[in-house]
Design a protein around this motif. Structure first.
Motif, mmCIF file in Angstrom:
data_model
loop_
_atom_site.group_PDB
_atom_site.id
_atom_site.type_symbol
_atom_site.label_atom_id
_atom_site.label_comp_id
_atom_site.label_asym_id
_atom_site.label_seq_id
_atom_site.Cartn_x
_atom_site.Cartn_y
_atom_site.Cartn_z
ATOM 1 N N GLN A 45 78.453 60.896 65.551
ATOM 2 C CA GLN A 45 79.371 60.908 64.423
ATOM 3 C C GLN A 45 78.794 60.064 63.296
ATOM 4 O OE1 GLN A 45 83.282 59.341 65.241
ATOM 5 N NE2 GLN A 45 84.141 60.031 63.288
ATOM 6 N N THR A 46 78.794 60.599 62.071
ATOM 7 C CA THR A 46 78.304 59.873 60.904
ATOM 8 C C THR A 46 79.213 60.153 59.710
ATOM 9 O OG1 THR A 46 76.851 61.644 60.128
ATOM 10 C CG2 THR A 46 75.910 60.088 61.708
ATOM 11 N N MET A 47 79.004 59.391 58.648
ATOM 12 C CA MET A 47 79.632 59.662 57.355
ATOM 13 C C MET A 47 78.572 59.468 56.286
ATOM 14 S SD MET A 47 83.362 57.766 57.564
ATOM 15 C CE MET A 47 82.641 56.119 57.768
ATOM 16 N N ALA A 48 78.471 60.402 55.365
ATOM 17 C CA ALA A 48 77.500 60.310 54.282
ATOM 18 C C ALA A 48 78.225 60.338 52.944
ATOM 19 C CB ALA A 48 76.494 61.457 54.359
ATOM 20 N N TYR A 49 77.904 59.373 52.098
ATOM 21 C CA TYR A 49 78.433 59.370 50.729
ATOM 22 C C TYR A 49 77.290 59.718 49.796
ATOM 23 C CZ TYR A 49 80.573 57.890 46.343
ATOM 24 O OH TYR A 49 81.066 57.876 45.062
ATOM 25 N N PHE A 50 77.465 60.788 49.010
ATOM 26 C CA PHE A 50 76.420 61.274 48.135
ATOM 27 C C PHE A 50 76.740 60.884 46.697
ATOM 28 C CE2 PHE A 50 76.553 64.051 51.827
ATOM 29 C CZ PHE A 50 75.222 64.093 52.211
ATOM 30 N N GLY A 51 76.003 59.923 46.167
ATOM 31 C CA GLY A 51 76.173 59.501 44.785
ATOM 32 C C GLY A 51 75.306 60.338 43.867
ATOM 33 N N SER A 52 75.919 61.031 42.913
ATOM 34 C CA SER A 52 75.197 61.924 42.018
ATOM 35 C C SER A 52 75.567 61.645 40.566
ATOM 36 C CB SER A 52 75.520 63.393 42.339
ATOM 37 O OG SER A 52 75.126 63.728 43.646
ATOM 38 N N ALA A 53 74.623 61.908 39.686
ATOM 39 C CA ALA A 53 74.880 61.759 38.255
ATOM 40 C C ALA A 53 75.751 62.910 37.751
ATOM 41 C CB ALA A 53 73.558 61.717 37.492
ATOM 42 N N HIS A 54 76.283 62.746 36.546
ATOM 43 C CA HIS A 54 77.056 63.808 35.901
ATOM 44 C C HIS A 54 76.229 65.086 35.927
ATOM 45 C CE1 HIS A 54 79.099 66.151 32.821
ATOM 46 N NE2 HIS A 54 80.085 65.252 32.804
ATOM 47 N N PRO A 55 76.819 66.238 36.245
ATOM 48 C CA PRO A 55 76.040 67.476 36.369
ATOM 49 C C PRO A 55 75.305 67.893 35.102
ATOM 50 C CG PRO A 55 78.405 67.912 36.492
ATOM 51 C CD PRO A 55 78.236 66.448 36.613
ATOM 52 N N ASP A 56 75.741 67.424 33.936
ATOM 53 C CA ASP A 56 75.057 67.780 32.691
ATOM 54 C C ASP A 56 73.944 66.795 32.330
ATOM 55 O OD1 ASP A 56 76.631 70.050 32.282
ATOM 56 O OD2 ASP A 56 78.194 68.881 31.299
ATOM 57 N N THR A 57 73.690 65.824 33.182
ATOM 58 C CA THR A 57 72.593 64.886 32.947
ATOM 59 C C THR A 57 71.266 65.641 32.932
ATOM 60 O OG1 THR A 57 73.813 63.126 34.073
ATOM 61 C CG2 THR A 57 71.451 62.796 33.765
ATOM 62 N N VAL A 58 70.516 65.493 31.880
ATOM 63 C CA VAL A 58 69.217 66.157 31.742
ATOM 64 C C VAL A 58 68.139 65.263 32.335
ATOM 65 C CG1 VAL A 58 67.538 67.127 30.131
ATOM 66 C CG2 VAL A 58 69.988 67.360 29.668
ATOM 67 N N LEU A 59 67.349 65.812 33.234
ATOM 68 C CA LEU A 59 66.336 65.027 33.937
ATOM 69 C C LEU A 59 64.984 65.164 33.252
ATOM 70 C CD1 LEU A 59 67.352 65.887 37.617
ATOM 71 C CD2 LEU A 59 67.975 63.868 36.271
ATOM 72 N N GLY A 72 82.353 64.337 35.371
ATOM 73 C CA GLY A 72 81.731 65.455 36.081
ATOM 74 C C GLY A 72 82.616 65.988 37.189
ATOM 75 N N LYS A 73 81.997 66.293 38.328
ATOM 76 C CA LYS A 73 82.732 66.810 39.485
ATOM 77 C C LYS A 73 82.956 65.739 40.536
ATOM 78 C CE LYS A 73 82.224 70.912 41.002
ATOM 79 N NZ LYS A 73 81.704 72.162 41.617
ATOM 80 N N GLY A 74 82.592 64.485 40.211
ATOM 81 C CA GLY A 74 82.798 63.418 41.165
ATOM 82 C C GLY A 74 81.685 63.345 42.198
ATOM 83 N N ASN A 75 81.805 62.370 43.058
ATOM 84 C CA ASN A 75 80.859 62.159 44.143
ATOM 85 C C ASN A 75 81.502 62.602 45.454
ATOM 86 O OD1 ASN A 75 78.543 60.518 42.730
ATOM 87 N ND2 ASN A 75 80.467 59.640 42.010
ATOM 88 N N SER A 76 80.719 62.725 46.490
ATOM 89 C CA SER A 76 81.214 63.360 47.712
ATOM 90 C C SER A 76 81.035 62.479 48.937
ATOM 91 C CB SER A 76 80.472 64.689 47.932
ATOM 92 O OG SER A 76 80.938 65.341 49.083
ATOM 93 N N LEU A 77 82.107 62.353 49.700
ATOM 94 C CA LEU A 77 82.048 61.751 51.030
ATOM 95 C C LEU A 77 82.119 62.880 52.040
ATOM 96 C CD1 LEU A 77 82.204 59.237 52.946
ATOM 97 C CD2 LEU A 77 84.697 59.492 52.823
ATOM 98 N N ARG A 78 81.216 62.854 52.995
ATOM 99 C CA ARG A 78 81.177 63.915 53.991
ATOM 100 C C ARG A 78 81.230 63.298 55.386
ATOM 101 N NH1 ARG A 78 76.416 67.837 52.768
ATOM 102 N NH2 ARG A 78 77.395 67.523 50.722
ATOM 103 N N MET A 79 82.275 63.604 56.137
ATOM 104 C CA MET A 79 82.369 63.180 57.528
ATOM 105 C C MET A 79 81.688 64.233 58.399
ATOM 106 S SD MET A 79 86.270 61.724 57.764
ATOM 107 C CE MET A 79 86.756 60.251 56.856
ATOM 108 N N LEU A 80 80.835 63.793 59.305
ATOM 109 C CA LEU A 80 80.027 64.705 60.107
ATOM 110 C C LEU A 80 80.202 64.435 61.592
ATOM 111 C CD1 LEU A 80 76.814 64.284 57.951
ATOM 112 C CD2 LEU A 80 78.183 66.365 58.054
ATOM 113 N N MET A 81 80.241 65.508 62.373
ATOM 114 C CA MET A 81 80.308 65.403 63.828
ATOM 115 C C MET A 81 79.309 66.384 64.439
ATOM 116 S SD MET A 81 81.517 64.079 66.603
ATOM 117 C CE MET A 81 83.094 63.268 66.276
ATOM 118 N N TYR A 82 78.377 65.838 65.199
ATOM 119 C CA TYR A 82 77.462 66.653 65.995
ATOM 120 C C TYR A 82 78.068 66.701 67.400
ATOM 121 C CZ TYR A 82 74.224 65.495 62.181
ATOM 122 O OH TYR A 82 73.639 65.321 60.946
ATOM 123 N N PRO A 83 78.655 67.815 67.809
ATOM 124 C CA PRO A 83 79.423 67.831 69.056
ATOM 125 C C PRO A 83 78.542 67.857 70.300
ATOM 126 C CG PRO A 83 79.375 70.008 68.077
ATOM 127 C CD PRO A 83 78.708 69.097 67.092
#
Length: 320
Positions: free
Chosen positions: A253-267, A156-167
């Protein structure tokens, strides 16, 4: 009810896995959130990622903003850039393994750090897969890898790590936004690494509470794709960050890792002979047969005004 905290240090042990799976799943049925300890991601590596994020976010805004998010969800987004005008900065690392270093237009700061970020993403993915196996075991599905098989790291498009900063700011911005508007996540499993508390969670009794921030623990929550797929056996919970809970003069400051299924996965909801009512989330009614990619595009467009993705061919195998 006290906020769930579960030790998963023996999650790989055949003698302990089912007991842990039942505890984790019960927490996700009631709360949709839990804290886990004993997760096997080294604290030193978590701290290194936080240090890299801090150094990057400290760079001048006019420099960071020259490297915005691309179609692979790799790049920077500054404060007030989403639809809700939230006051948070974010650095996104999406894409398949190896995509970060090969991304045209990546901020130069990250080229030398790409392999460290990729390695950290890999460890996060491994933990997400273990959580998905727990859910299948506790739900007594015939295949304990039923959910996990749809979450291959290199598909798919992979999973995403997002670094976040609330200033921290001298005064509260007059944008009409918050720190982070209330929402549910779109994917399967989110891992949140926190330096400070501030996230508010809608508790089972309907009250907003501040999620605990405990050293060496990861805050875990579920997204709409997995909740819907499980026939609401598992819960996706509203969460937010407000200026009341995190005042304008305090940094977070936080970090979020978003684990997602393949985008073509039918729910198709797993209902065991029952009928599920309307599933409404983030302003949408979700219907059986939607794909993970379609659901994610709907929610991301609502939050970030993201464009609809281009159609992609279906893979040889579709997970239902």
């Amino acid at each position: 009810m006290s906020f769930p905290l579960i030790d998963v240090s023996k999650i790989d042990s055949p003698d302990d896995q089912l007991a842990i799976a039942k505890k984790v799943t019960e927490a996700c049925q009631q709360w949709g959130f839990l804290l886990i300890k004993g997760h096997q991601i080294p604290p030193s590596e978590i701290e290194e990622m936080f240090s890299l994020g801090k150094a990057f976010f400290s760079l001048p805004e006019e420099q960071k903003s020259q490297y915005p998010i691309n179609e692979d969800e790799i790049g920077y987004m500054g404060s007030f850039k989403d639809r809700g005008k939230d006051d948070k900065m974010s650095m996104w690392f999406g894409g398949l393994p190896g995509a970060i270093k090969n991304t045209p237009g990546l901020h130069p700061f990250w080229y030398e750090q790409a392999e460290k970020v990729e390695a950290f993403k890999h460890k996060c993915h491994s933990l997400v897969v273990k959580m998905l196996v727990c859910f299948a075991l506790a739900m007594e599905l015939p295949d304990k890898d039923f959910f996990a098989n749809a979450h291959l790291e290199n598909a798919g498009k992979g999973n995403s790590l997002r670094m976040l900063m609330y200033p921290a700011r001298g005064e509260q911005p007059q944008t009409g936004g918050s720190r982070m508007a209330q929402h549910t996540d779109s994917g399967s499993v989110t891992l949140l690494f926190q330096k400070q508390a501030g996230l508010e969670v809608l508790s089972p009794n309907g009250d907003w509470i501040k999620a605990p921030c405990i050293e060496d623990c990861i805050l875990v929550n579920l997204g709409d794709a997995l909740s819907f797929w499980s026939g609401t056996h598992l819960k996706a919970t509203l969460h937010r960050v407000t200026f009341d809970g995190l005042p304008h003069d305090q940094e977070r400051q936080t970090m979020a890792y978003f684990g997602s299924a393949h985008p073509d996965t039918v729910l198709q909801p797993i209902m065991a002979g029952k009928t599920m009512g309307k599933y409404h989330s983030n302003g949408f009614d979700i219907e059986p047969g939607i794909t993970v990619g379609q659901l994610n595009a709907m929610i991301m467009k609502s939050i970030y005004k993201a464009p609809e993705p281009a159609p992609v061919p279906l893979p040889a195998q579709i997970f239902v």
